[in-house]
Scaffold this motif. Structure first.
Motif, PDB file in Angstrom:
ATOM      1  N   ALA A  80      61.166  77.532 146.121  1.00  0.00           N
ATOM      2  CA  ALA A  80      62.127  78.535 146.601  1.00  0.00           C
ATOM      3  C   ALA A  80      61.808  79.901 145.998  1.00  0.00           C
ATOM      4  O   ALA A  80      61.892  80.935 146.660  1.00  0.00           O
ATOM      5  CB  ALA A  80      63.549  78.107 146.233  1.00  0.00           C
ATOM      6  N   LEU A  81      61.410  79.877 144.734  1.00  0.00           N
ATOM      7  CA  LEU A  81      61.029  81.120 144.053  1.00  0.00           C
ATOM      8  C   LEU A  81      59.864  81.790 144.777  1.00  0.00           C
ATOM      9  O   LEU A  81      59.802  83.017 144.896  1.00  0.00           O
ATOM     10  CB  LEU A  81      60.649  80.761 142.615  1.00  0.00           C
ATOM     11  CG  LEU A  81      60.271  81.838 141.615  1.00  0.00           C
ATOM     12  CD1 LEU A  81      61.385  82.844 141.460  1.00  0.00           C
ATOM     13  CD2 LEU A  81      59.969  81.190 140.256  1.00  0.00           C
ATOM     14  N   LEU A  82      58.957  80.966 145.302  1.00  0.00           N
ATOM     15  CA  LEU A  82      57.747  81.485 145.950  1.00  0.00           C
ATOM     16  C   LEU A  82      57.903  81.671 147.454  1.00  0.00           C
ATOM     17  O   LEU A  82      56.922  81.924 148.156  1.00  0.00           O
ATOM     18  CB  LEU A  82      56.582  80.525 145.671  1.00  0.00           C
ATOM     19  CG  LEU A  82      56.163  80.447 144.201  1.00  0.00           C
ATOM     20  CD1 LEU A  82      55.268  79.244 143.943  1.00  0.00           C
ATOM     21  CD2 LEU A  82      55.460  81.730 143.779  1.00  0.00           C
ATOM     22  N   GLY A  83      59.117  81.529 147.949  1.00  0.00           N
ATOM     23  CA  GLY A  83      59.352  81.776 149.371  1.00  0.00           C
ATOM     24  C   GLY A  83      58.868  80.668 150.282  1.00  0.00           C
ATOM     25  O   GLY A  83      58.838  80.833 151.505  1.00  0.00           O
ATOM     26  N   ASP A 117      60.770  91.382 139.923  1.00  0.00           N
ATOM     27  CA  ASP A 117      61.053  92.814 139.783  1.00  0.00           C
ATOM     28  C   ASP A 117      61.980  93.290 140.898  1.00  0.00           C
ATOM     29  O   ASP A 117      61.764  94.350 141.512  1.00  0.00           O
ATOM     30  CB  ASP A 117      59.750  93.632 139.788  1.00  0.00           C
ATOM     31  CG  ASP A 117      59.016  93.524 138.454  1.00  0.00           C
ATOM     32  OD1 ASP A 117      59.672  93.162 137.442  1.00  0.00           O
ATOM     33  OD2 ASP A 117      57.805  93.782 138.430  1.00  0.00           O
ATOM     34  N   GLY A 118      62.978  92.491 141.187  1.00  0.00           N
ATOM     35  CA  GLY A 118      63.997  92.878 142.158  1.00  0.00           C
ATOM     36  C   GLY A 118      63.639  92.628 143.610  1.00  0.00           C
ATOM     37  O   GLY A 118      64.400  93.011 144.508  1.00  0.00           O
ATOM     38  N   ARG A 119      62.495  91.986 143.871  1.00  0.00           N
ATOM     39  CA  ARG A 119      62.091  91.762 145.264  1.00  0.00           C
ATOM     40  C   ARG A 119      61.823  90.295 145.530  1.00  0.00           C
ATOM     41  O   ARG A 119      61.300  89.593 144.656  1.00  0.00           O
ATOM     42  CB  ARG A 119      60.790  92.511 145.581  1.00  0.00           C
ATOM     43  CG  ARG A 119      60.951  94.005 145.655  1.00  0.00           C
ATOM     44  CD  ARG A 119      59.618  94.624 145.967  1.00  0.00           C
ATOM     45  NE  ARG A 119      59.798  95.890 146.652  1.00  0.00           N
ATOM     46  CZ  ARG A 119      58.856  96.528 147.301  1.00  0.00           C
ATOM     47  NH1 ARG A 119      57.657  95.996 147.401  1.00  0.00           N
ATOM     48  NH2 ARG A 119      59.087  97.673 147.881  1.00  0.00           N
ATOM     49  N   ASN A 120      62.145  89.855 146.745  1.00  0.00           N
ATOM     50  CA  ASN A 120      61.751  88.517 147.169  1.00  0.00           C
ATOM     51  C   ASN A 120      60.237  88.431 147.197  1.00  0.00           C
ATOM     52  O   ASN A 120      59.556  89.424 147.460  1.00  0.00           O
ATOM     53  CB  ASN A 120      62.246  88.236 148.600  1.00  0.00           C
ATOM     54  CG  ASN A 120      63.729  88.025 148.642  1.00  0.00           C
ATOM     55  OD1 ASN A 120      64.314  87.503 147.700  1.00  0.00           O
ATOM     56  ND2 ASN A 120      64.350  88.438 149.726  1.00  0.00           N
ATOM     57  N   PRO A 162      51.373  90.055 147.048  1.00  0.00           N
ATOM     58  CA  PRO A 162      51.988  88.985 146.263  1.00  0.00           C
ATOM     59  C   PRO A 162      51.057  88.344 145.241  1.00  0.00           C
ATOM     60  O   PRO A 162      51.479  88.060 144.118  1.00  0.00           O
ATOM     61  CB  PRO A 162      52.445  87.969 147.316  1.00  0.00           C
ATOM     62  CG  PRO A 162      51.914  88.428 148.612  1.00  0.00           C
ATOM     63  CD  PRO A 162      51.515  89.849 148.495  1.00  0.00           C
ATOM     64  N   SER A 163      49.787  88.127 145.608  1.00  0.00           N
ATOM     65  CA  SER A 163      48.909  87.423 144.663  1.00  0.00           C
ATOM     66  C   SER A 163      48.469  88.322 143.507  1.00  0.00           C
ATOM     67  O   SER A 163      47.905  87.836 142.527  1.00  0.00           O
ATOM     68  CB  SER A 163      47.691  86.838 145.385  1.00  0.00           C
ATOM     69  OG  SER A 163      47.031  87.824 146.138  1.00  0.00           O
TER      70      SER A 163
END
Lengths: 300, 245
Positions: free
Chosen positions: A48-51, A63-66, A73-74
């Motif tokens: 879930a953390l990784l979408g 840092d405040g972003r999904n 992202p990588s």
């Protein structure tokens, strides 16, 4: 703002509430162990953390972003998931090249991470010929490709031999020392105890404990002091007068939770009691784990 | 988006599947062209032109697209793919465009090769060869069909994630369902995604050389876009709403 913030995260699969209102932060420069018995919800939380999994409620932010809103992202987050899979017909090097291109990382990073995980010699072999340990090293190389600020590893020592596990431990520490936030889930409690600064313990999807390792090992009131003296009764009175809870041990000695050995020493000195033994009493991580999760000692 | 496109093309280039399918498409197309060029007589310009519609790239690029998408689930690589490209719709779009481009490359190789070989054989036998304008006409139609079928394959693979089921399904539709439908109800069959639509773009003649009642090329292109749109939308909805556990 912590680099990773999880707030009220829940995930329901049908009638099963796999993750129930989890909230915690992962701090930069620290290795955080993520512990829980099988089925506790660790992998679901990480996904879930990784979408990869859509939460039923709550947020997981970098840092405040999904994760899916991160620009690259990588370059921000490197992840090794428990069932890391690769196209069997592609070489290790080409697998990393594909990820480097899609993540817009310089191709030179491919050789660097292959060397870092010790796969240079096997880099041009097709992945279907790799051992489980080699696949795990390739997954770690992929996670390191973008030199990310956050590392998330789900059971990273699976398949690694003892030298590989030692290497992994050193790598986690090195990453944290470089200011990276590292979250590592593992069922190898002894391994975790040697590697982590902070611990998050969950069971049945719920948070059971979260904090620095010493605090979690010490129970809810922090570390306890194990003290032995020539006059336990007098020392017990002095400690109680100082406001501490004292538990006499059957064979002599006292356990005093929530106070450091130094403070107990001072109280004993003031009371005129000679000490013959003084030390911090901590639970092993295994004891703490079973106490917090309510699991039987036969589990895992 | 360009990084994703390059990554998808690199994926294609770094496994043996693409090379194998190019080889198979080339071998089959060459076999047909060589046999027809050698065994048939009294070619007309139309015959020579129609000979080069024997580009079998279409079926292979469709299957390549299916494998390219459904294979992500088969090999469980979808997780690392989505981690690298978390915007799933952008990822799907990149795959669609990449496989359309791969179709163009595949068809270009096959069509140019069969044109060269067929023309050499016909010339050597003193038969009529296709005019350059006809060759160009066949070439762009073949390239367009391959591009559309590459994109369609990705859509199908995104809906039917079981690779075996998807491949068998495509083969069944292409070789059983659509031909049967075309034979029994041509008004419906000509709208099919693997035979009717591509046939309309290529205006492929029937086996006996008779004209077939295809859609006009323009309408056939629109029909193919419709099929791609349907499978893309279904695939996108499925991908977007999926938990990758």
């Amino acid at each position: 703002m912590a680099p990773v913030e999880i707030r009220g995260l829940s995930k329901r699969f049908g009638n099963v509430l796999a993750v129930d209102d989890l909230s915690f932060d992962i701090e930069a420069g620290r290795v955080t162990g993520f512990l829980g018995p099988n089925g506790a919800g660790k992998s679901t939380t990480l996904r879930a953390l990784l979408g990869l999994i859509i939460p039923t409620a709550g947020t997981a932010l970098f840092d405040g972003r999904n994760y899916e809103k991160l620009q690259r992202p990588s370059a921000k987050v490197g992840a090794v998931l428990e069932d890391a899979s690769f196209h069997p017909g592609r070489s290790g090097r080409n697998h990393l090249k594909v990820l480097a291109v899609s993540g817009r990382h310089p191709l030179e990073r491919v050789d660097l991470v292959l060397e870092a995980v010790g796969l240079t010699a096997a880099a041009d072999r097709r992945v279907k010929g790799y051992s489980m340990g080699m696949r795990q090293r390739l997954a770690i190389a992929a996670a390191l490709l973008g030199d990310p600020e956050v590392l998330i590893l789900d059971e990273p020592t699976n398949g690694l031999d003892p030298p590989g596990i030692a290497w992994m431990r050193g790598m986690l520490r090195e990453q944290a020392d470089r200011g990276r936030a590292v979250l590592v889930s593992s069922h190898l409690l002894a391994e975790v105890a040697q590697s982590v600064d902070d611990v998050v313990v969950i069971a049945r999807g719920k948070m059971r404990a979260h904090g620095p390792l010493e605090q979690v090992l010490g129970g809810g009131e922090g570390p306890a002091t194990d003290v032995r003296s020539q006059d336990d009764a007098k020392l017990e009175r002095a400690l109680r007068e100082a406001g501490f809870t004292v538990t006499p041990l059957p064979n002599g000695g006292l356990i005093v939770p929530g106070v450091s050995p130094t403070d107990v020493g001072v109280i004993a000195h003031d009371a005129g009691v000679y000490l013959v033994g003084l030390g911090q009493q901590t639970r092993s991580l295994e004891q703490a784990f079973f106490a917090l999760t309510g699991e039987e000692l036969t589990a895992e | 988006m360009s990084a994703l496109l390059r990554a998808e093309l690199l994926k294609l280039a770094t496994t043996r599947t693409f090379v194998a399918l190019v080889g198979a498409a080339l071998a089959l197309s060459l076999l047909v062209v060589v046999l027809v060029s050698i065994l048939s007589d009294n070619f007309t310009e139309d015959d020579a032109r129609d000979l080069f519609t024997a580009d079998f790239t279409g079926m292979f690029i469709t299957l390549l697209g299916v494998i390219g998408m459904a294979g992500e689930w088969r090999h469980r690589t979808i997780t690392s793919t989505v981690l690298a490209a978390p915007d799933r719709i952008k990822l799907l779009s990149a795959k669609v465009i990449s496989y359309a481009a791969a179709g163009v490359v595949l068809s270009l190789i096959v069509t140019l090769t069969i044109m060269l070989v067929g023309t050499i054989i016909l010339s050597a036998r003193g038969e009529v060869t296709a005019a350059p304008a006809d060759l160009i006409d066949v070439l762009w139609r073949n390239l367009l069909i391959a591009a559309l079928l590459g994109a369609l394959g990705i859509g199908i693979g995104g809906v039917l994630r079981n690779q075996i089921v998807a491949i068998v399904g495509v083969l069944f539709v292409a070789f059983v369902l659509e031909p049967t439908l075309f034979g029994l109800v041509p008004e419906v069959g000509k709208f099919g995604p693997t035979g009717g639509g591509p046939g309309g773009i290529a205006q492929t003649p029937g086996f006996d050389g008779e004209e077939v009642d295809y859609l006009s090329p323009g309408i056939a292109v629109l029909v193919m876009f419709g099929w791609i749109g349907v499978f893309y939308a279904a695939s996108a909805a499925r991908l977007r709403g999926s938990d990758l556990v």
